[in-house]
Design a protein around this motif. Structure first.
Motif, short mmCIF file in Angstrom:
data_model
loop_
_atom_site.label_atom_id
_atom_site.label_comp_id
_atom_site.label_asym_id
_atom_site.label_seq_id
_atom_site.Cartn_x
_atom_site.Cartn_y
_atom_site.Cartn_z
N ASP B 47 33.08 46.02 36.53
CA ASP B 47 33.64 44.96 37.40
C ASP B 47 34.93 45.46 38.04
O ASP B 47 35.16 45.29 39.24
CB ASP B 47 33.98 43.70 36.58
CG ASP B 47 32.74 42.93 36.13
OD1 ASP B 47 31.65 43.19 36.67
OD2 ASP B 47 32.89 42.06 35.25
N GLY B 50 34.42 48.33 40.53
CA GLY B 50 33.83 47.75 41.74
C GLY B 50 34.88 47.03 42.58
O GLY B 50 34.92 47.17 43.80
N ARG B 51 35.73 46.28 41.91
CA ARG B 51 36.79 45.56 42.62
C ARG B 51 37.74 46.55 43.28
O ARG B 51 38.18 46.35 44.41
CB ARG B 51 37.56 44.67 41.64
CG ARG B 51 38.52 43.72 42.32
CD ARG B 51 39.66 43.29 41.40
NE ARG B 51 39.20 42.69 40.16
CZ ARG B 51 39.99 42.48 39.10
NH1 ARG B 51 41.27 42.81 39.14
NH2 ARG B 51 39.52 41.95 38.01
N PHE B 109 43.77 36.03 36.09
CA PHE B 109 43.15 34.72 36.29
C PHE B 109 44.06 33.85 37.17
O PHE B 109 43.61 33.22 38.13
CB PHE B 109 42.90 34.05 34.94
CG PHE B 109 42.39 32.65 35.03
CD1 PHE B 109 41.12 32.40 35.53
CD2 PHE B 109 43.18 31.57 34.64
CE1 PHE B 109 40.64 31.10 35.64
CE2 PHE B 109 42.70 30.27 34.75
CZ PHE B 109 41.43 30.04 35.24
N GLY B 125 38.41 36.79 50.26
CA GLY B 125 36.99 37.02 49.96
C GLY B 125 36.80 37.80 48.67
O GLY B 125 35.99 37.44 47.82
N ALA B 128 37.70 35.59 45.74
CA ALA B 128 36.68 34.58 45.41
C ALA B 128 35.55 35.21 44.59
O ALA B 128 34.97 34.59 43.70
CB ALA B 128 36.13 33.97 46.69
N LYS B 129 35.26 36.46 44.92
CA LYS B 129 34.22 37.20 44.19
C LYS B 129 34.70 37.53 42.78
O LYS B 129 34.01 37.32 41.78
CB LYS B 129 33.93 38.49 44.96
CG LYS B 129 33.01 39.46 44.29
CD LYS B 129 31.60 39.24 44.74
CE LYS B 129 30.60 39.69 43.74
NZ LYS B 129 29.48 38.79 43.61
N THR B 130 35.90 38.05 42.72
CA THR B 130 36.41 38.62 41.48
C THR B 130 36.82 37.56 40.46
O THR B 130 36.74 37.78 39.26
CB THR B 130 37.55 39.61 41.81
OG1 THR B 130 37.58 40.64 40.85
CG2 THR B 130 38.90 38.97 41.88
N LYS B 132 35.33 34.99 39.55
CA LYS B 132 34.18 34.64 38.71
C LYS B 132 34.06 35.62 37.53
O LYS B 132 33.69 35.24 36.43
CB LYS B 132 32.89 34.71 39.52
CG LYS B 132 32.84 33.73 40.67
CD LYS B 132 31.50 33.85 41.37
CE LYS B 132 31.37 32.87 42.51
NZ LYS B 132 29.98 32.66 42.89
N GLU B 133 34.34 36.89 37.81
CA GLU B 133 34.24 37.91 36.77
C GLU B 133 35.41 37.83 35.80
O GLU B 133 35.25 38.00 34.60
CB GLU B 133 34.16 39.29 37.44
CG GLU B 133 32.88 39.46 38.24
CD GLU B 133 32.92 40.52 39.32
OE1 GLU B 133 31.96 40.61 40.10
OE2 GLU B 133 33.91 41.28 39.41
N LYS B 135 36.96 35.29 34.82
CA LYS B 135 36.77 34.21 33.85
C LYS B 135 36.03 34.70 32.61
O LYS B 135 36.35 34.32 31.50
CB LYS B 135 36.01 33.04 34.49
CG LYS B 135 36.90 32.25 35.42
CD LYS B 135 36.20 31.10 36.09
CE LYS B 135 37.17 30.46 37.08
NZ LYS B 135 36.56 29.39 37.85
N TYR B 136 35.07 35.58 32.84
CA TYR B 136 34.36 36.17 31.70
C TYR B 136 35.27 37.11 30.90
O TYR B 136 35.23 37.14 29.67
CB TYR B 136 33.11 36.92 32.17
CG TYR B 136 31.92 36.01 32.40
CD1 TYR B 136 31.18 35.57 31.31
CD2 TYR B 136 31.58 35.57 33.66
CE1 TYR B 136 30.10 34.72 31.49
CE2 TYR B 136 30.51 34.71 33.85
CZ TYR B 136 29.76 34.29 32.77
OH TYR B 136 28.71 33.45 32.95
#
Lengths: 161, 252
Positions: B47, B50-51, B109, B125, B128-130, B132-133, B135-136
């Motif tokens: 993750d 990728g970010r 977070f 953008g 907003a994508k990241t 979500k990750e 949070k995990y």
């Protein structure tokens, strides 16, 4: 030169490299196609930022379009709007289940991701609801690992994001 | 400093934080205490890397010198890296890795939630994508803080030591310079001072629930905003950049 729709239809057949029973269109990875002159631009959205399948998908797109003599094929990664499991069609969810992967249960963002509330998941093999999570992180970034306490089989769950 | 230069530096900072932490977490591959953790830590490394691709790509655009994200990752010297000192600290034992994740994921977070409202559409953008990750990642770190802190005397001791050792890197997360000033005015960056109270509150709650003690030491180590790092970053970069330095433009 093919039209945008024709190209989109060709690409819609490409299976996902990790889960070959559904296509990149079913998953919502394939977004749109734009044709300008002899240049074709394809826009794809990664499921997770670091999804290693994206390079493979890009190669598959190039390969699928190779026979059509398009001068330039550009594959662009777009992050916005962010990919969500909501984009997976009901039909694709059913294919996932038959394949042995429990499809995402709730729509949109998994609020339980923060609070840690366990949710009730059906085993894709025996349909029992007597299941438990083994790990929040599974065989790929988009899945979590569960086990069924009745049929004793472990299974992947497609996480909601 | 122009707005464009500030944007370049800001994206480097965000990108470097995820690149270096991603690299650190990837070092756990095949070595984690249990296979589920091996998967979890390397999933999170993916993750983060990728970010960093997305952020360094945008940094290269802002720089406007025709560089790619790979050039920025593999050809930049240590003093031009702007990641927080926290993320370059060695993995240590599992407790050290978890405390580092816990401090950083709590911070990310709060940061990325604000960045989703950035006036820069690309940053918003990516955020907003990241988010979500993240949070995990945060849930994973929080679960382990509770489990280790409220676990055996040994796990409690180790996670308390890790808290004490990494505490001095916590203040730097909120440090700002000219880059932040310029971009806050433009509505692009987040005022980090506004995140600190919330960060402390969240951290304290978990630490107390985990039956641990919040460190009270006030000595804080900083330097990364000027590109000054701890001794560890050089070694990470040497390993990460080796191939591109030895065989420029190598591809396989």
């Amino acid at each position: 030169m093919l039209t945008e729709k024709e190209i989109f239809d060709i690409l819609s057949e490409i299976p996902d490299p990790e889960i070959p029973v559904i296509t990149i269109k079913d998953l919502g990875i394939l977004q749109r196609v734009e044709v300008t002159g002899n240049t074709c631009e394809i826009f794809i959205t990664p499921t997770y930022s670091g999804c290693p399948a994206m390079k493979m998908i890009e190669d598959q797109i190039q390969e699928a379009l190779a026979p059509y003599q398009i001068t330039t094929i550009k594959v662009n990664l777009i992050y916005s709007p962010a990919w969500t499991t909501d984009w997976i069609s009901d039909e694709a969810k059913e294919k996932l289940r038959i394949y042995g992967i429990a499809p995402p249960e709730h729509s949109s963002l998994d609020k339980g991701a923060l609070t840690g509330k366990a949710k009730e998941l059906k085993c894709p093999l025996c349909n029992s609801k007597n299941t438990e999570m083994i790990s929040q992180f599974g065989s790929t970034a988009c899945k979590a690992l569960y086990r069924c306490k009745d049929c004793k089989e472990p299974f992947d769950y497609f996480k909601c994001i | 400093m122009t707005k464009q230069e500030a944007l370049f530096n800001y994206c480097l900072r965000l990108g470097d934080n995820s690149l270096i932490l991603g690299h650190r977490l990837s070092e756990w591959s095949s070595k984690a205490p249990i296979i589920e953790e091996d998967l979890a830590l390397t999933n999170m490394a993916l993750d983060l890397i990728g970010r960093s691709v997305a952020l360094l790509k945008y940094a290269a655009e802002a720089e406007g010198k025709g560089h790619s994200e790979d050039d920025l990752a593999y050809r930049r010297p240590e003093r031009k890296f702007y990641n927080n000192l926290l993320v370059e600290q060695p993995n240590g034992d599992f407790a050290v890795t978890i405390v580092r994740q816990f401090f950083n994921s709590t911070f990310e977070f709060l940061l990325y939630e604000e960045l989703t409202k950035s006036k820069d559409a690309t940053i918003a953008g990516i955020a907003a994508k990241t988010i979500k990750e993240i949070k995990y990642h945060l849930r994973h770190a929080t679960d382990w803080m509770l489990r280790l802190g409220d676990g055996t005397p040994e796990s409690h001791l180790r996670v308390q030591n890790a808290l004490n050792d990494l505490w001095m890197f916590s203040d730097e997360l909120f440090e700002m310079n000219e880059v932040d000033e310029i971009l806050i005015k433009e509505g692009i960056a987040v005022d980090l001072t506004t995140l600190k109270t919330n960060w402390e509150k969240r951290i304290n709650e978990v630490i107390l629930e985990a039956t641990l003690i919040v460190p009270t030491s006030t000595f804080m180590q900083t330097g990364s905003r000027q590109g000054i790092h701890s001794e560890y970053l050089g070694y990470i970069i040497a390993e990460m950049q080796y191939l591109q330095r030895a065989y420029p433009d190598a591809k396989w």
